[in-house]
Design a protein around this motif. Structure first.
Motif, PDB file in Angstrom:
ATOM      1  N   UNK A  24       0.819  -1.199   0.000  1.00  8.53           N
ATOM      2  CA  UNK A  24       0.000   0.000   0.000  1.00  8.53           C
ATOM      3  C   UNK A  24       0.856   1.253   0.000  1.00  8.53           C
ATOM      4  N   UNK A  25       0.187   2.398   0.146  1.00  5.49           N
ATOM      5  CA  UNK A  25       0.886   3.685   0.121  1.00  5.49           C
ATOM      6  C   UNK A  25       0.963   4.314   1.509  1.00  5.49           C
ATOM      7  N   UNK A  26       0.396   3.659   2.507  1.00  2.52           N
ATOM      8  CA  UNK A  26       0.357   4.249   3.840  1.00  2.52           C
ATOM      9  C   UNK A  26       1.685   4.033   4.571  1.00  2.52           C
ATOM     10  N   UNK A  27       1.960   4.930   5.512  1.00 12.32           N
ATOM     11  CA  UNK A  27       3.235   4.890   6.206  1.00 12.32           C
ATOM     12  C   UNK A  27       4.320   5.583   5.401  1.00 12.32           C
ATOM     13  N   UNK A  28       5.482   5.741   6.019  1.00 10.53           N
ATOM     14  CA  UNK A  28       6.594   6.421   5.355  1.00 10.53           C
ATOM     15  C   UNK A  28       7.165   5.601   4.204  1.00 10.53           C
ATOM     16  N   UNK A  29       7.030   4.270   4.243  1.00  4.44           N
ATOM     17  CA  UNK A  29       7.688   3.413   3.265  1.00  4.44           C
ATOM     18  C   UNK A  29       6.735   2.462   2.534  1.00  4.44           C
ATOM     19  N   UNK A  30       5.439   2.629   2.733  1.00  2.00           N
ATOM     20  CA  UNK A  30       4.487   1.781   2.034  1.00  2.00           C
ATOM     21  C   UNK A  30       4.223   0.488   2.764  1.00  2.00           C
ATOM     22  N   UNK A  41     -16.922 -16.991   8.677  1.00  2.00           N
ATOM     23  CA  UNK A  41     -17.756 -15.791   8.608  1.00  2.00           C
ATOM     24  C   UNK A  41     -16.912 -14.545   8.368  1.00  2.00           C
ATOM     25  N   UNK A  42     -17.093 -13.914   7.218  1.00  2.00           N
ATOM     26  CA  UNK A  42     -16.469 -12.623   6.964  1.00  2.00           C
ATOM     27  C   UNK A  42     -15.064 -12.695   6.405  1.00  2.00           C
ATOM     28  N   UNK A  43     -14.417 -11.533   6.419  1.00  3.14           N
ATOM     29  CA  UNK A  43     -13.080 -11.348   5.860  1.00  3.14           C
ATOM     30  C   UNK A  43     -12.169 -10.718   6.906  1.00  3.14           C
ATOM     31  N   UNK A  44     -10.867 -10.930   6.728  1.00  2.00           N
ATOM     32  CA  UNK A  44      -9.846 -10.309   7.575  1.00  2.00           C
ATOM     33  C   UNK A  44      -8.890  -9.506   6.715  1.00  2.00           C
ATOM     34  N   UNK A  45      -8.443  -8.375   7.240  1.00  2.00           N
ATOM     35  CA  UNK A  45      -7.335  -7.656   6.639  1.00  2.00           C
ATOM     36  C   UNK A  45      -6.287  -7.410   7.722  1.00  2.00           C
ATOM     37  N   UNK A  46      -5.032  -7.681   7.379  1.00  2.00           N
ATOM     38  CA  UNK A  46      -3.887  -7.451   8.268  1.00  2.00           C
ATOM     39  C   UNK A  46      -2.952  -6.474   7.566  1.00  2.00           C
ATOM     40  N   UNK A  47      -2.233  -5.668   8.332  1.00  2.00           N
ATOM     41  CA  UNK A  47      -1.257  -4.781   7.705  1.00  2.00           C
ATOM     42  C   UNK A  47       0.088  -4.857   8.416  1.00  2.00           C
ATOM     43  N   UNK A  48       1.132  -4.715   7.596  1.00  2.00           N
ATOM     44  CA  UNK A  48       2.515  -4.800   8.067  1.00  2.00           C
ATOM     45  C   UNK A  48       3.119  -3.406   8.057  1.00  2.00           C
ATOM     46  N   UNK A  49       3.685  -2.994   9.179  1.00  2.00           N
ATOM     47  CA  UNK A  49       4.313  -1.683   9.294  1.00  2.00           C
ATOM     48  C   UNK A  49       5.718  -1.752   8.699  1.00  2.00           C
ATOM     49  N   UNK A  50       5.872  -1.171   7.506  1.00  2.00           N
ATOM     50  CA  UNK A  50       7.154  -1.206   6.801  1.00  2.00           C
ATOM     51  C   UNK A  50       8.122  -0.122   7.242  1.00  2.00           C
ATOM     52  N   UNK A  91      -8.657   9.809  -2.084  1.00  2.00           N
ATOM     53  CA  UNK A  91      -7.537   9.168  -2.794  1.00  2.00           C
ATOM     54  C   UNK A  91      -6.979   7.967  -2.014  1.00  2.00           C
ATOM     55  N   UNK A  92      -6.357   7.088  -2.743  1.00  2.00           N
ATOM     56  CA  UNK A  92      -5.592   5.975  -2.160  1.00  2.00           C
ATOM     57  C   UNK A  92      -6.444   5.003  -1.356  1.00  2.00           C
ATOM     58  N   UNK A  93      -7.714   4.829  -1.753  1.00  2.00           N
ATOM     59  CA  UNK A  93      -8.546   3.822  -1.110  1.00  2.00           C
ATOM     60  C   UNK A  93      -8.048   2.424  -1.478  1.00  2.00           C
ATOM     61  N   UNK A  94      -8.328   1.460  -0.611  1.00  2.00           N
ATOM     62  CA  UNK A  94      -8.038   0.059  -0.903  1.00  2.00           C
ATOM     63  C   UNK A  94      -9.251  -0.587  -1.555  1.00  2.00           C
TER      64      UNK A  94
END
Length: 238
Positions: A24-30, A41-50, A91-94
Motif C-alpha cells: 500500500x501507500x500508507x506509512x513512510x515506506x508503504x 464468517x467474513x473477511x480479515x485484513x492485516x497490515x505490516x508496518x514497513x 484518494x488511495x482507497x483500498x
C-alpha cells in the motif's frame, strides 16, 4: 534490511484459502496489506508496518517491522477467496474483491474514516475463480464461471466510489492466481529459510513485489497447520 525470518500472520484468527498481499501507500515506506477469508464468517485484513524505527512515525499500535492483529469485516457470509488491491482514487482507497459462498463476486472499498464498505453493484455472479488488476482507477477482473466459461469484468474510474461493470470476452487460463507448484527459485528460498515444501498447503503460495529495502519479493502461503506465513526476500526474477 531483509531477513530470513518467517512471520506468522493473524495467529489468533483461523482463516481460509490463499492470502492476498499488496504493497500500500500508507506509512513512510508503504505498508503491506493482506486480505484473507475467515474460516466461517467474513473477511480479515492485516497490515505490516514497513517503517523503520528512525522514520517520522505517526502513533500506531503496530511497531515497525510487525504485523497487525487484524481487522474483521463483511460478517454475515462465508467467503471462498479474496483479493486486495491498492487503489488510486479516494484518494488511495483500498479495493477488495471477495467471492462469497453463493458464487457472487462482491466489490468492497476502504476509505478513511469510514472503513470497509460494500458497493451496491457486484462485479460478477456464477463465479468459480477470478483474478484482478488495478490500473489508474480501472479494475479488470478475469472470471471463470462455474460452467467453465471465461470473461472479463471491467470497471472504469467513474462514478467512483460506486462502480459499473462491463462484461468483455476473456481468455481461458488467464485467471489462475495461486501457484500450486512453486517454481525452483521460490522453493530454494523457502528451503533456505527452513521451510519444508511438503509442509506448504498446496495452491496457497503467492508472490507480490514491493519496493521495500530496494526491492522485495513478498512471499505468502499457508502452512500445514493452516497458519498464514510471510517472508520478504530480495526481489526474485519472475
Amino acid at each position: 534490511m531483509h531477513s530470513n525470518i518467517v512471520a506468522t500472520v493473524g495467529v489468533e484468527h483461523p482463516t481460509y484459502g490463499a492470502p492476498s498481499l499488496v504493497q500500500g501507500v500508507y506509512g513512510a515506506r508503504g505498508n503491506l496489506e493482506l486480505a484473507a477469508c475467515d474460516v466461517t464468517d467474513g473477511l480479515w485484513v492485516f497490515w505490516y508496518n514497513s517503517d523503520l524505527a528512525d522514520d517520522s512515525l505517526e502513533p500506531s499500535d503496530v511497531g515497525p517491522g510487525a504485523w497487525s492483529a487484524g481487522l474483521r469485516f463483511a460478517m454475515g457470509q462465508r467467503y471462498m477467496d479474496a483479493v486486495i488491491l491498492q487503489g488510486t482514487l479516494g484518494p488511495d482507497d483500498l479495493e477488495v474483491l471477495a467471492l462469497d459462498a453463493n458464487a457472487v463476486l462482491q466489490s468492497w472499498y476502504w476509505s478513511a474514516p469510514h472503513g470497509f464498505q460494500r458497493r451496491t453493484t457486484d462485479a460478477a455472479t456464477d463465479v468459480a475463480s477470478f483474478a484482478a488488476e488495478h490500473d489508474e482507477g480501472t479494475l479488470t477482473v478475469q472470471v471463470e464461471t462455474r460452467h467453465g466459461a471465461h470473461h472479463l469484468a471491467v470497471s472504469g474510474p467513474s462514478p467512483y466510489p460506486e462502480r459499473q461493470w462491463q462484461q468483455r470476452p476473456g481468455e481461458r487460463g488467464r485467471n489462475a492466481r495461486a501457484t500450486t507448484t512453486p517454481d525452483a527459485a521460490v522453493c530454494a528460498v523457502l528451503t533456505a529459510s527452513g521451510i519444508s515444501i511438503p509442509e506448504v498447503a498446496p495452491g496457497t503460495i503467492r508472490a507480490a513485489d514491493s519496493n521495500r529495502c530496494g526491492g522485495t519479493t513478498e512471499l505468502t502461503w499457508r502452512d500445514a497447520a493452516g497458519r498464514i506465513r510471510h517472508l520478504g526476500v530480495p526481489q526474485l526474477a519472475r
